[in-house]
Design a protein around this motif. Structure first.
Motif, PDB file in Angstrom:
ATOM      1  N   THR A  50       0.826  -1.193   0.000  1.00 42.79           N
ATOM      2  CA  THR A  50       0.000   0.000   0.000  1.00 42.79           C
ATOM      3  C   THR A  50       0.865   1.250   0.000  1.00 42.79           C
ATOM      4  O   THR A  50       1.784   1.377   0.780  1.00 42.79           O
ATOM      5  CB  THR A  50      -0.919   0.019   1.235  1.00 42.79           C
ATOM      6  OG1 THR A  50      -1.753  -1.134   1.199  1.00 42.79           O
ATOM      7  CG2 THR A  50      -1.776   1.258   1.260  1.00 42.79           C
ATOM      8  N   VAL A  51       0.561   2.141  -0.920  1.00 38.21           N
ATOM      9  CA  VAL A  51       1.203   3.455  -0.903  1.00 38.21           C
ATOM     10  C   VAL A  51       0.271   4.386  -0.147  1.00 38.21           C
ATOM     11  O   VAL A  51      -0.865   4.588  -0.547  1.00 38.21           O
ATOM     12  CB  VAL A  51       1.441   3.963  -2.332  1.00 38.21           C
ATOM     13  CG1 VAL A  51       2.020   5.366  -2.287  1.00 38.21           C
ATOM     14  CG2 VAL A  51       2.375   3.039  -3.078  1.00 38.21           C
ATOM     15  N   ALA A  52       0.743   4.951   0.966  1.00 38.85           N
ATOM     16  CA  ALA A  52      -0.110   5.794   1.808  1.00 38.85           C
ATOM     17  C   ALA A  52       0.434   7.208   1.847  1.00 38.85           C
ATOM     18  O   ALA A  52       1.629   7.430   1.839  1.00 38.85           O
ATOM     19  CB  ALA A  52      -0.174   5.224   3.224  1.00 38.85           C
ATOM     20  N   ALA A  53      -0.470   8.178   1.856  1.00 34.06           N
ATOM     21  CA  ALA A  53      -0.065   9.569   2.000  1.00 34.06           C
ATOM     22  C   ALA A  53       0.339   9.804   3.452  1.00 34.06           C
ATOM     23  O   ALA A  53      -0.441   9.597   4.359  1.00 34.06           O
ATOM     24  CB  ALA A  53      -1.210  10.487   1.621  1.00 34.06           C
ATOM     25  N   VAL A  54       1.598  10.199   3.663  1.00 34.47           N
ATOM     26  CA  VAL A  54       2.129  10.337   5.011  1.00 34.47           C
ATOM     27  C   VAL A  54       1.364  11.419   5.769  1.00 34.47           C
ATOM     28  O   VAL A  54       1.247  12.546   5.323  1.00 34.47           O
ATOM     29  CB  VAL A  54       3.627  10.678   4.959  1.00 34.47           C
ATOM     30  CG1 VAL A  54       4.173  10.876   6.359  1.00 34.47           C
ATOM     31  CG2 VAL A  54       4.388   9.560   4.250  1.00 34.47           C
ATOM     32  N   ALA A  55       0.824  11.048   6.930  1.00 36.37           N
ATOM     33  CA  ALA A  55       0.108  11.973   7.811  1.00 36.37           C
ATOM     34  C   ALA A  55      -1.089  12.609   7.123  1.00 36.37           C
ATOM     35  O   ALA A  55      -1.586  13.617   7.582  1.00 36.37           O
ATOM     36  CB  ALA A  55       1.049  13.052   8.327  1.00 36.37           C
ATOM     37  N   LYS A  56      -1.552  12.027   6.050  1.00 39.49           N
ATOM     38  CA  LYS A  56      -2.687  12.592   5.332  1.00 39.49           C
ATOM     39  C   LYS A  56      -3.780  11.545   5.166  1.00 39.49           C
ATOM     40  O   LYS A  56      -4.769  11.563   5.855  1.00 39.49           O
ATOM     41  CB  LYS A  56      -2.247  13.133   3.964  1.00 39.49           C
ATOM     42  CG  LYS A  56      -1.361  14.357   4.067  1.00 39.49           C
ATOM     43  CD  LYS A  56      -2.116  15.522   4.690  1.00 39.49           C
ATOM     44  CE  LYS A  56      -1.247  16.726   4.905  1.00 39.49           C
ATOM     45  NZ  LYS A  56      -1.951  17.813   5.592  1.00 39.49           N
ATOM     46  N   ILE A  57      -3.623  10.627   4.242  1.00 43.85           N
ATOM     47  CA  ILE A  57      -4.651   9.630   3.970  1.00 43.85           C
ATOM     48  C   ILE A  57      -4.149   8.271   4.438  1.00 43.85           C
ATOM     49  O   ILE A  57      -3.045   7.859   4.099  1.00 43.85           O
ATOM     50  CB  ILE A  57      -4.994   9.566   2.474  1.00 43.85           C
ATOM     51  CG1 ILE A  57      -5.530  10.919   2.015  1.00 43.85           C
ATOM     52  CG2 ILE A  57      -6.003   8.475   2.198  1.00 43.85           C
ATOM     53  CD1 ILE A  57      -5.729  11.026   0.520  1.00 43.85           C
ATOM     54  N   SER A  58      -4.954   7.599   5.230  1.00 40.98           N
ATOM     55  CA  SER A  58      -4.593   6.265   5.700  1.00 40.98           C
ATOM     56  C   SER A  58      -5.550   5.247   5.103  1.00 40.98           C
ATOM     57  O   SER A  58      -6.713   5.561   4.812  1.00 40.98           O
ATOM     58  CB  SER A  58      -4.636   6.203   7.232  1.00 40.98           C
ATOM     59  OG  SER A  58      -5.941   6.492   7.705  1.00 40.98           O
ATOM     60  N   TYR A  59      -5.067   4.024   4.916  1.00 40.64           N
ATOM     61  CA  TYR A  59      -5.855   2.968   4.294  1.00 40.64           C
ATOM     62  C   TYR A  59      -5.907   1.745   5.194  1.00 40.64           C
ATOM     63  O   TYR A  59      -4.898   1.356   5.779  1.00 40.64           O
ATOM     64  CB  TYR A  59      -5.240   2.547   2.957  1.00 40.64           C
ATOM     65  CG  TYR A  59      -5.146   3.651   1.930  1.00 40.64           C
ATOM     66  CD1 TYR A  59      -3.998   4.423   1.812  1.00 40.64           C
ATOM     67  CD2 TYR A  59      -6.205   3.910   1.079  1.00 40.64           C
ATOM     68  CE1 TYR A  59      -3.911   5.425   0.874  1.00 40.64           C
ATOM     69  CE2 TYR A  59      -6.117   4.913   0.125  1.00 40.64           C
ATOM     70  CZ  TYR A  59      -4.983   5.675   0.026  1.00 40.64           C
ATOM     71  OH  TYR A  59      -4.888   6.677  -0.902  1.00 40.64           O
ATOM     72  N   ALA A 227     -10.444   4.444   3.043  1.00 42.51           N
ATOM     73  CA  ALA A 227      -9.491   5.562   3.009  1.00 42.51           C
ATOM     74  C   ALA A 227     -10.012   6.648   3.942  1.00 42.51           C
ATOM     75  O   ALA A 227     -11.181   7.043   3.851  1.00 42.51           O
ATOM     76  CB  ALA A 227      -9.347   6.105   1.591  1.00 42.51           C
ATOM     77  N   SER A 228      -9.139   7.112   4.835  1.00 37.80           N
ATOM     78  CA  SER A 228      -9.553   8.110   5.831  1.00 37.80           C
ATOM     79  C   SER A 228      -8.602   9.293   5.825  1.00 37.80           C
ATOM     80  O   SER A 228      -7.401   9.133   5.612  1.00 37.80           O
ATOM     81  CB  SER A 228      -9.558   7.500   7.237  1.00 37.80           C
ATOM     82  OG  SER A 228     -10.382   6.353   7.294  1.00 37.80           O
ATOM     83  N   LEU A 229      -9.161  10.471   6.073  1.00 37.01           N
ATOM     84  CA  LEU A 229      -8.347  11.669   6.238  1.00 37.01           C
ATOM     85  C   LEU A 229      -8.775  12.349   7.529  1.00 37.01           C
ATOM     86  O   LEU A 229      -9.957  12.603   7.750  1.00 37.01           O
ATOM     87  CB  LEU A 229      -8.509  12.624   5.056  1.00 37.01           C
ATOM     88  CG  LEU A 229      -7.637  13.887   5.120  1.00 37.01           C
ATOM     89  CD1 LEU A 229      -7.119  14.261   3.748  1.00 37.01           C
ATOM     90  CD2 LEU A 229      -8.411  15.063   5.715  1.00 37.01           C
ATOM     91  N   ASN A 230      -7.789  12.611   8.386  1.00 40.64           N
ATOM     92  CA  ASN A 230      -8.038  13.296   9.648  1.00 40.64           C
ATOM     93  C   ASN A 230      -7.173  14.541   9.725  1.00 40.64           C
ATOM     94  O   ASN A 230      -5.966  14.487   9.493  1.00 40.64           O
ATOM     95  CB  ASN A 230      -7.710  12.384  10.835  1.00 40.64           C
ATOM     96  CG  ASN A 230      -8.741  11.284  11.002  1.00 40.64           C
ATOM     97  OD1 ASN A 230      -9.853  11.532  11.440  1.00 40.64           O
ATOM     98  ND2 ASN A 230      -8.362  10.059  10.646  1.00 40.64           N
ATOM     99  N   ALA A 231      -7.808  15.647  10.011  1.00 40.22           N
ATOM    100  CA  ALA A 231      -7.099  16.917  10.206  1.00 40.22           C
ATOM    101  C   ALA A 231      -7.912  17.726  11.210  1.00 40.22           C
ATOM    102  O   ALA A 231      -9.075  17.396  11.477  1.00 40.22           O
ATOM    103  CB  ALA A 231      -6.965  17.661   8.881  1.00 40.22           C
ATOM    104  N   PRO A 232      -7.335  18.770  11.812  1.00 39.95           N
ATOM    105  CA  PRO A 232      -8.107  19.590  12.754  1.00 39.95           C
ATOM    106  C   PRO A 232      -9.415  20.059  12.134  1.00 39.95           C
ATOM    107  O   PRO A 232      -9.417  20.677  11.069  1.00 39.95           O
ATOM    108  CB  PRO A 232      -7.164  20.758  13.039  1.00 39.95           C
ATOM    109  CG  PRO A 232      -5.799  20.178  12.864  1.00 39.95           C
ATOM    110  CD  PRO A 232      -5.931  19.223  11.709  1.00 39.95           C
ATOM    111  N   GLY A 233     -10.515  19.715  12.763  1.00 38.83           N
ATOM    112  CA  GLY A 233     -11.817  20.141  12.280  1.00 38.83           C
ATOM    113  C   GLY A 233     -12.333  19.382  11.087  1.00 38.83           C
ATOM    114  O   GLY A 233     -13.363  19.743  10.510  1.00 38.83           O
ATOM    115  N   LEU A 234     -11.644  18.314  10.682  1.00 42.89           N
ATOM    116  CA  LEU A 234     -12.074  17.594   9.493  1.00 42.89           C
ATOM    117  C   LEU A 234     -11.790  16.103   9.639  1.00 42.89           C
ATOM    118  O   LEU A 234     -10.660  15.693   9.903  1.00 42.89           O
ATOM    119  CB  LEU A 234     -11.362  18.125   8.245  1.00 42.89           C
ATOM    120  CG  LEU A 234     -11.713  17.424   6.923  1.00 42.89           C
ATOM    121  CD1 LEU A 234     -13.157  17.710   6.544  1.00 42.89           C
ATOM    122  CD2 LEU A 234     -10.762  17.866   5.808  1.00 42.89           C
TER     123      LEU A 234
END
Length: 344
Positions: A50-59, A227-234
């Motif tokens: 799996t290619v994952a976006a570092v600290a951005k999108i997790s799978y 696929a998940s994205l977590n950020a402040p308020g999002l």
């Protein structure tokens, strides 16, 4: 406030580092050899397959993918998202990033002067609002991120300048990340089981006698990737699910008859494909198989078994829908012999 605009992507190469960025807009990777905040180009790391976006999108994935590989869309006009906009920097990180970016370009003897001028002008515009540092806890700077599997031209179609978004708000910007974007990215990560079919009767297949082909029910089950994205308020996520529907058989030679004639064996109610061979059925017609009309001689025929997968997705806020069907298949050698008589 700096408004989103569009610029043509440029590539600058300098001594000791390379820099990819959009002129006066969202610049690319952090300078080589330096640590710094994450930037507009998605960093990637390999985690298994799996290619994952570092600290951005997790799978995360579930389901059986033993012995298989990535499913591919049957629709050649559909591709996973090549780029999107997402939360990228806190205010102080963005200030540091922009200043380091300009500093690095200034010390690159090959950097075009007009580009440096544009970068300087934009930094001054950002500085007018203090990079929104007084709103550090209220929002984030959004920037372009790229899918490293897409073509370079498609990756840099997201060429807007970084823009500020308050926590909890959804920016009215085309290609801003949303559940559907995540669903497409999850699709790209789906791995399904292999399709090596069981063949019978045992031993080489016989000319003019049906060869039975089947897959057991345990081999064919739905596979999902979230696929998940977590950020402040999002927080947004999407789960893309591949459900097996059929298996297509290609005998590997035109001198053969597929069973059924379409070569497409439908999924049984219990999740299996075809029917296991049993003694005494050698002259019966199987629900899934092939009848070879000539011998393979000293070689083999390359039988191809390709599974079709129905792809659907669900996401945050009740979003969901269909995506193009996917396919994955395996090849296997089949020996075919001439016979004069058979006693069974």
């Amino acid at each position: 406030m700096v408004r989103a605009g569009r610029r043509a992507p440029l590539i600058l190469a300098g001594v000791g580092f390379s820099l990819i960025f959009v002129a006066a807009g969202p610049a690319g990777p952090a300078l080589a050899g330096e640590d710094g905040p994450t930037n507009g180009t998605t960093s990637a790391e390999k985690k298994g397959n799996t290619v994952a976006a570092v600290a951005k999108i997790s799978y995360t994935s579930s389901g059986n993918n033993k012995g298989g590989g990535r499913v591919a869309s049957v629709d050649t006009n559909w591709t996973p998202p090549a780029c999107w906009y997402a939360p990228e920097w806190k205010a102080t990180e963005f200030q540091e990033y922009r200043q380091r970016l300009y500093f690095g370009a200034r010390h690159d003897p090959d950097a075009p002067r007009d580009v440096l001028g544009d970068m300087s002008d934009q930094n001054q515009a950002y500085a007018k609002d203090g990079y929104n540092i007084d709103k550090e806890k209220d929002g984030m700077w959004w920037g372009a991120q790229q899918n490293p599997n897409a073509s370079m031209a498609d990756q840099f179609k997201c060429d807007r300048e970084p823009f500020w978004v308050e926590n909890g708000e959804t920016p009215d910007v085309p290609q801003a990340i949303d559940p559907e974007t995540l669903a497409g990215l999850a699709y790209e990560q789906i791995e399904v089981p292999g399709t090596k079919v069981s063949l019978a009767p045992d031993g080489p297949s016989k000319v003019n006698l049906p060869t039975w082909a089947w897959l057991d029910k345990g081999d064919f089950q739905p596979v999902s990737v979230t696929a998940s994205l977590n950020a402040p308020g999002l927080h947004i996520e999407a789960t893309t699910t591949a459900k097996p529907t059929a298996l297509s058989i290609k005998p590997g030679t035109e001198d053969a008859v597929r069973i059924p004639a379409s070569g497409k064996c439908e999924l049984n109610e219990d999740g299996s494909i075809g029917e296991p061979y049993a003694k005494g059925k050698s002259k019966q017609t199987p629900p899934c198989g092939v009848t070879y009309r000539r011998s393979s001689g000293d070689g083999t025929f390359n039988l191809q078994a390709t599974a079709t997968w129905e792809i659907t997705w669900t996401g945050t806020g009740g979003a969901g829908g269909d995506l193009p069907d996917g396919e994955y298949g395996n090849d296997q050698p089949v020996s075919v012999e001439e016979i004069q008589s058979i006693n069974r």
